[in-house]
Design an enzyme around this catalytic site. Structure first.
Site, PDB file in Angstrom:
ATOM      1  N   ALA B   6       0.873   5.647  -4.092  1.00 19.90           N
ATOM      2  CA  ALA B   6       0.732   7.022  -4.556  1.00 19.90           C
ATOM      3  C   ALA B   6       0.154   7.107  -5.968  1.00 19.90           C
ATOM      4  O   ALA B   6      -0.736   7.939  -6.223  1.00 19.90           O
ATOM      5  CB  ALA B   6       2.088   7.725  -4.470  1.00 19.90           C
ATOM      6  N   ARG B  40      -5.047  12.078   2.132  1.00 24.18           N
ATOM      7  CA  ARG B  40      -3.808  11.397   2.506  1.00 24.18           C
ATOM      8  C   ARG B  40      -2.692  12.428   2.551  1.00 24.18           C
ATOM      9  O   ARG B  40      -2.135  12.785   1.512  1.00 24.18           O
ATOM     10  CB  ARG B  40      -3.473  10.277   1.498  1.00 24.18           C
ATOM     11  CG  ARG B  40      -4.534   9.172   1.431  1.00 24.18           C
ATOM     12  CD  ARG B  40      -4.672   8.411   2.746  1.00 24.18           C
ATOM     13  NE  ARG B  40      -3.419   7.788   3.156  1.00 24.18           N
ATOM     14  CZ  ARG B  40      -3.000   6.631   2.666  1.00 24.18           C
ATOM     15  NH1 ARG B  40      -3.704   5.977   1.780  1.00 24.18           N
ATOM     16  NH2 ARG B  40      -1.860   6.122   3.096  1.00 24.18           N
ATOM     17  N   GLN B 136       1.063  -5.317   3.475  1.00 31.25           N
ATOM     18  CA  GLN B 136       0.884  -5.176   2.022  1.00 31.25           C
ATOM     19  C   GLN B 136       1.848  -6.077   1.247  1.00 31.25           C
ATOM     20  O   GLN B 136       1.520  -6.554   0.165  1.00 31.25           O
ATOM     21  CB  GLN B 136       1.118  -3.717   1.595  1.00 31.25           C
ATOM     22  CG  GLN B 136       0.046  -2.740   2.061  1.00 31.25           C
ATOM     23  CD  GLN B 136       0.436  -2.058   3.357  1.00 31.25           C
ATOM     24  OE1 GLN B 136       1.200  -2.595   4.158  1.00 31.25           O
ATOM     25  NE2 GLN B 136      -0.102  -0.878   3.577  1.00 31.25           N
ATOM     26  N   ASP B 177       6.151   8.025  -1.783  1.00 29.60           N
ATOM     27  CA  ASP B 177       4.925   8.810  -1.681  1.00 29.60           C
ATOM     28  C   ASP B 177       5.178  10.280  -1.940  1.00 29.60           C
ATOM     29  O   ASP B 177       4.297  11.002  -2.417  1.00 29.60           O
ATOM     30  CB  ASP B 177       4.283   8.616  -0.307  1.00 29.60           C
ATOM     31  CG  ASP B 177       3.588   7.286  -0.232  1.00 29.60           C
ATOM     32  OD1 ASP B 177       4.274   6.275  -0.020  1.00 29.60           O
ATOM     33  OD2 ASP B 177       2.353   7.250  -0.445  1.00 29.60           O
ATOM     34  N   ASN B 187       8.050   7.377   2.308  1.00 33.75           N
ATOM     35  CA  ASN B 187       7.465   6.149   1.780  1.00 33.75           C
ATOM     36  C   ASN B 187       6.996   5.328   2.983  1.00 33.75           C
ATOM     37  O   ASN B 187       7.179   5.703   4.138  1.00 33.75           O
ATOM     38  CB  ASN B 187       8.498   5.386   0.931  1.00 33.75           C
ATOM     39  CG  ASN B 187       7.869   4.251   0.132  1.00 33.75           C
ATOM     40  OD1 ASN B 187       6.817   4.420  -0.465  1.00 33.75           O
ATOM     41  ND2 ASN B 187       8.492   3.090   0.157  1.00 33.75           N
ATOM     42  N   LYS B 188       6.397   4.189   2.690  1.00 35.42           N
ATOM     43  CA  LYS B 188       5.832   3.318   3.721  1.00 35.42           C
ATOM     44  C   LYS B 188       6.782   3.119   4.897  1.00 35.42           C
ATOM     45  O   LYS B 188       7.989   2.952   4.716  1.00 35.42           O
ATOM     46  CB  LYS B 188       5.505   1.965   3.088  1.00 35.42           C
ATOM     47  CG  LYS B 188       4.907   0.937   4.016  1.00 35.42           C
ATOM     48  CD  LYS B 188       3.619   1.403   4.645  1.00 35.42           C
ATOM     49  CE  LYS B 188       2.624   1.865   3.615  1.00 35.42           C
ATOM     50  NZ  LYS B 188       1.503   2.642   4.198  1.00 35.42           N
TER      51      LYS B 188
END
Lengths: 286, 286
Positions: B6, B40, B136, B177, B187-188
């Site tokens: 982010a 996004r 990631q 995020d 979030n992820k």
């Protein structure tokens, strides 16, 4: 790990003894059976299968291995039949790793439950965890579900929790490699995480496993050896340190019930099922 | 998704407006800024950065983007400084996804906390989830931790729960995020699963995020849009159906505290931090 799934390990262990007897004698034979017994430290029923074959006269090893194989198929059928009542007429369910025909030699344990319910007319949709690091869910479970005609969707392992929250999952069913007396269950890495998430969402969490997976000599899961596997399965950079346990242990209190060939078992488990004999005649059906 | 994280999205969004102003005028320029804002859907501070640049005279767009970039670096430094007190003198911690220099343009948010504690002399060992499907954690987090000299071990996402149970994890820190008024945090994918497991084990679960990630216009996380991404990231067989949400939402009650540039925030969050202005002068330091 060329053979996955505790029931398949049983079958291969049994045939392995018969094969070793054709190739070795004396000390070499006993060394070979020992190697087979110890090949996968987490799976209790591998040693059970080896002991059972060794308990008959040598000329009957192959017949005994074939009998174990036939019994495993029957066990899968009974596990699937026992599970049907646990599912709603339609709805989403979730599983982790692979527990189908490839893993068991029959219809499968957890996957066999879904397949049996599907054949009984229940409209289940299975969400299958991909199951890192070896991707048994993506490579095998999705294939077997499609072959069986069961609608299915693949997710990454870490999406299991949000899938439970947003896709109205009615039940989780997984297999097992070893079950202690208090219900603590060793199974593929990630099972524990799925069980915690299921409990958090109030979703029933079932373990489908044959009687041979229960190890009542173990009071709890703290003594179950956890196989740690090569870092190469996970790491990307050569100098990465990796912690790669192949299994984890799910505490019995997170497990709603076990689905076995004797039906649905709830605690205390050791009072619910027959003792495990070296040669369980009660497994043989007409 | 060429830009992840982010904070990095904020920086690229700000520079994106400045760049678009050099290439387009009138309707085409507004269409370009709209595309940047919507690129996004889960990251709230992308729109915030675009609005902030658009609020200054056109000839100052680039300077404003550079100011945002400098502020982000300062924000990271403050977040790391605020986090140090949360860690013991030595012990294991765990994180998910990537929140380091590559993701933020500074020292990072969650990773910046570990790096700051490491520089302050705390002997932390970081267990990093690999973070499927795009890895990631394995590709970036492990690299950045090694670069910073922080001891680290890679695990598959589904091993987080057994790692908490067996490796005495003292704290979990992740990024964010978008954070709603009640603390619900997008979030992820997989963050929610880690948060449930942390709560189950009684381990503090911290979210490290700049003030710009809080969206107090949202009462809770149920209205945060979740980006679903292409099945190709996950599936193996061409005919596999895939559910591939890029993010999940962790309920605020599972989050011990937020680590921000204003310090450690506990509920009620909207009384703890200054209002988000279009141009927050209070972020600029000497």
């Amino acid at each position: 790990l060329a053979v996955l799934g505790a029931p398949a390990i049983v079958i291969f262990g049994a045939y392995g003894v018969a094969l070793a007897a054709q190739q070795h004698t004396g000390e070499a034979f006993f060394a070979a059976t020992h190697r087979i017994s110890e090949a996968r430290p987490t799976a209790v029923n591998l040693a059970w299968a080896v002991q059972r074959v060794l308990a008959v006269p040598a000329e009957h090893y192959l017949a005994e291995a074939q009998a174990i194989h036939a019994e495993q198929r029957d066990v899968d059928r009974r596990i699937g039949a026992a599970a049907i009542e646990l599912f709603p007429a339609h709805g989403n369910v979730l599983t982790h790793c692979n527990t189908g025909p490839i893993a068991t030699g029959g219809d499968g344990t957890a996957l066999g439950c879904f397949i049996a319910a599907h054949r009984a007319g229940k409209a289940l949709h299975v969400f299958a965890d991909e199951t890192r690091p070896l991707l048994q869910g993506a490579r095998l479970t999705m294939f077997e579900l499609r072959e069986a005609g069961v609608p299915c969707t693949l997710i990454v392992d870490s999406a299991a929790a949000i899938t439970m929250a947003r896709k109205d999952i009615k039940a989780v069913v997984v297999g097992a490699d070893r079950i202690a007396r208090n219900g603590d269950t060793a199974n593929k890495i990630g099972t524990y995480s799925v069980a915690i998430s299921a409990a958090h969402h109030g979703i029933p969490f079932y373990v489908a496993a044959p009687r041979s997976t229960f190890d009542f000599a173990l009071a709890d899961g703290s003594h179950i050896p956890i196989e740690e596997r090569a870092a190469d399965e996970v790491r990307i950079a050569p100098d990465d340190a990796v912690y790669n346990p192949a299994f984890d242990v799910t505490p019995g209190h997170l497990i709603t019930a076990f689905i076995t060939e004797y039906g649905i078992l709830r605690p205390p488990y050791h009072e619910s099922v027959p003792d495990l004999e070296t040669r369980p005649r009660f497994l043989v059906t007409a």
